[in-house]
Design an enzyme around this catalytic site. Structure first.
Site, short mmCIF file in Angstrom:
data_model
loop_
_atom_site.label_atom_id
_atom_site.label_comp_id
_atom_site.label_asym_id
_atom_site.label_seq_id
_atom_site.Cartn_x
_atom_site.Cartn_y
_atom_site.Cartn_z
N ASN A 9 0.88 -1.18 0.00
CA ASN A 9 0.00 0.00 0.00
C ASN A 9 0.91 1.22 0.00
O ASN A 9 1.46 1.59 1.03
CB ASN A 9 -0.89 -0.02 1.25
CG ASN A 9 -1.72 1.25 1.38
OD1 ASN A 9 -1.82 2.04 0.44
ND2 ASN A 9 -2.30 1.46 2.55
N LYS A 11 0.18 4.20 -0.35
CA LYS A 11 -0.48 5.40 0.22
C LYS A 11 -0.22 6.60 -0.70
O LYS A 11 -0.17 6.44 -1.91
CB LYS A 11 -0.01 5.65 1.65
CG LYS A 11 -0.09 4.40 2.52
CD LYS A 11 0.05 4.69 3.98
CE LYS A 11 0.15 3.38 4.75
NZ LYS A 11 -0.04 3.53 6.16
N HIS A 95 -9.59 1.25 4.49
CA HIS A 95 -8.34 1.38 5.25
C HIS A 95 -8.58 2.31 6.44
O HIS A 95 -9.36 3.26 6.36
CB HIS A 95 -7.24 1.96 4.33
CG HIS A 95 -5.89 1.89 4.96
ND1 HIS A 95 -5.46 2.84 5.85
CD2 HIS A 95 -4.88 0.99 4.83
CE1 HIS A 95 -4.23 2.52 6.25
NE2 HIS A 95 -3.86 1.40 5.64
N GLU A 97 -6.95 4.66 7.62
CA GLU A 97 -6.71 6.08 7.35
C GLU A 97 -7.92 6.70 6.65
O GLU A 97 -8.25 7.88 6.87
CB GLU A 97 -5.43 6.26 6.51
CG GLU A 97 -4.19 6.02 7.38
CD GLU A 97 -2.99 5.47 6.63
OE1 GLU A 97 -2.95 5.55 5.39
OE2 GLU A 97 -2.08 4.95 7.31
N GLU A 167 -5.94 -5.23 10.21
CA GLU A 167 -4.92 -4.23 10.50
C GLU A 167 -5.25 -3.52 11.81
O GLU A 167 -6.05 -2.57 11.82
CB GLU A 167 -4.87 -3.19 9.38
CG GLU A 167 -4.55 -3.75 8.02
CD GLU A 167 -3.89 -2.71 7.12
OE1 GLU A 167 -2.77 -2.96 6.70
OE2 GLU A 167 -4.49 -1.66 6.89
N GLY A 173 1.93 1.98 10.86
CA GLY A 173 2.89 3.09 10.78
C GLY A 173 3.51 3.47 12.10
O GLY A 173 4.16 4.50 12.22
N SER A 213 2.87 -2.43 10.48
CA SER A 213 4.32 -2.48 10.72
C SER A 213 4.93 -3.84 10.40
O SER A 213 5.82 -4.30 11.12
CB SER A 213 4.64 -2.04 12.16
OG SER A 213 4.23 -0.71 12.36
C1 PEP Z 1 -1.02 0.00 5.95
O1 PEP Z 1 -1.07 1.18 5.70
O2 PEP Z 1 -1.88 -0.77 5.47
C2 PEP Z 1 0.05 -0.49 6.81
C3 PEP Z 1 -0.02 -1.71 7.28
O3 PEP Z 1 1.07 0.40 7.07
P1 PEP Z 1 2.47 0.06 7.79
O4 PEP Z 1 2.98 -1.22 7.18
O5 PEP Z 1 3.33 1.23 7.47
O6 PEP Z 1 2.17 -0.09 9.24
#
Ligand code: PEP
Length: 252
Positions: A9, A11, A95, A97, A167, A173, A213
């Site tokens: 992703n 972003k 997501h 976000e 998630e 993040g 992460s």
């Molecule tokens: C994501 O945005 O779906 C995600 C898992 O981000 P990160 O791997 O940076 O935690």
């Protein structure tokens, strides 16, 4: 057996020039790993360029959002048919976000997922609890609500196209990863719930990714859990080497 699926992703990162370089690097590193389905979910502005770059390779192309209407007065939005026309296969929906900053709700997740399926796209539907919800002991309750509402009305072949991404919001993040036990527990819960919604035989075929992460150092262990079928990767997908290491970690 479920084929693991690892999706990057990106972003709101990567100009077209940067996207071209990144996808070339990813292709060179993982372009021959057939045991894993590898997907890059790129910004709308990179879709056509990356579509050309992955043509004829085993890499799949994904978008990061889709609107539910076929067309019309929805300034700034993109329809499923528009994505399909560009060669998109997957689309991330709901997501955290989008939920946190753009007012996405379980109901709009459902509308978007259904519109994606009607157009022949495969939705990656994201679910996950916040830190406050986890600390209040509400993890399964929250995930159940997000899945029941977000997936309402799916039927028949829809389920075969679905990917779920668990998630935990507190892990996205932040550098904090769920432990393998924490992640597996929620994944098993989601699979049981999918059994109720779609039937156990169908649920056994649905891929459930972990996201939050995930990095080369923890990916293999997370993805070796029985109900973790790959990853949705943010930060570590922005560099070909780290993304490729995660893809290699998904080979079973
Ligand atoms: C994501 O945005 O779906 C995600 C898992 O981000 P990160 O791997 O940076 O935690």
């Amino acid at each position: 057996m479920r084929k693991p699926i690892v999706a990057g992703n990106w972003k709101m990162n990567k100009t077209r020039a940067e996207a071209a370089a990144l996808v070339a690097g990813i292709k060179a590193e993982v372009g021959s790993i057939n045991a894993v389905e590898t997907v890059v979910c790129v910004p709308f502005t990179d879709l056509d360029l990356v579509a050309q770059a992955v043509k004829g390779s085993i890499l799949g192309l994904g978008a990061q959002n889709v609107h539910w209407a076929e067309k019309g007065a929805f300034t700034g939005e993109i329809s499923a048919a528009m994505l399909k026309e560009l060669g998109v296969t997957y689309v991330i929906i709901g997501h955290s976000e989008r939920r946190q900053y753009f007012g996405e709700t379980d109901a709009t997740v459902n509308q978007r997922a259904k519109a994606a399926l009607v157009a022949g796209l495969k939705p990656i539907v994201c679910v996950g609890e916040t830190l406050m919800e986890r600390e209040a002991g509400q993890t399964t309750q929250v995930v159940e609500r997000q899945a029941r509402v977000g997936l309402a009305g799916l039927q028949g072949a829809d389920w075969d196209k679905l990917v779920i991404a668990y998630e935990p919001v507190w892990a996205i993040g932040t550098g904090k990863t769920a432990t393998t036990a924490q992640a597996q527990e929620v994944h098993a819960f989601i699979r049981k719930l999918l059994g109720e919604l779609a039937g156990t035989e169908t649920a056994a075929k649905i891929r459930i990714q972990y996201g939050g992460s995930m990095k080369p150092e923890n990916a293999k262990e997370l993805m070796s859990q029985p109900d973790i079928d790959g990853g949705l990767i943010g930060g570590a997908s922005l560099e070909a080497g780290s993304f490729a290491a995660i893809v290699r970690g998904a080979v079973r």
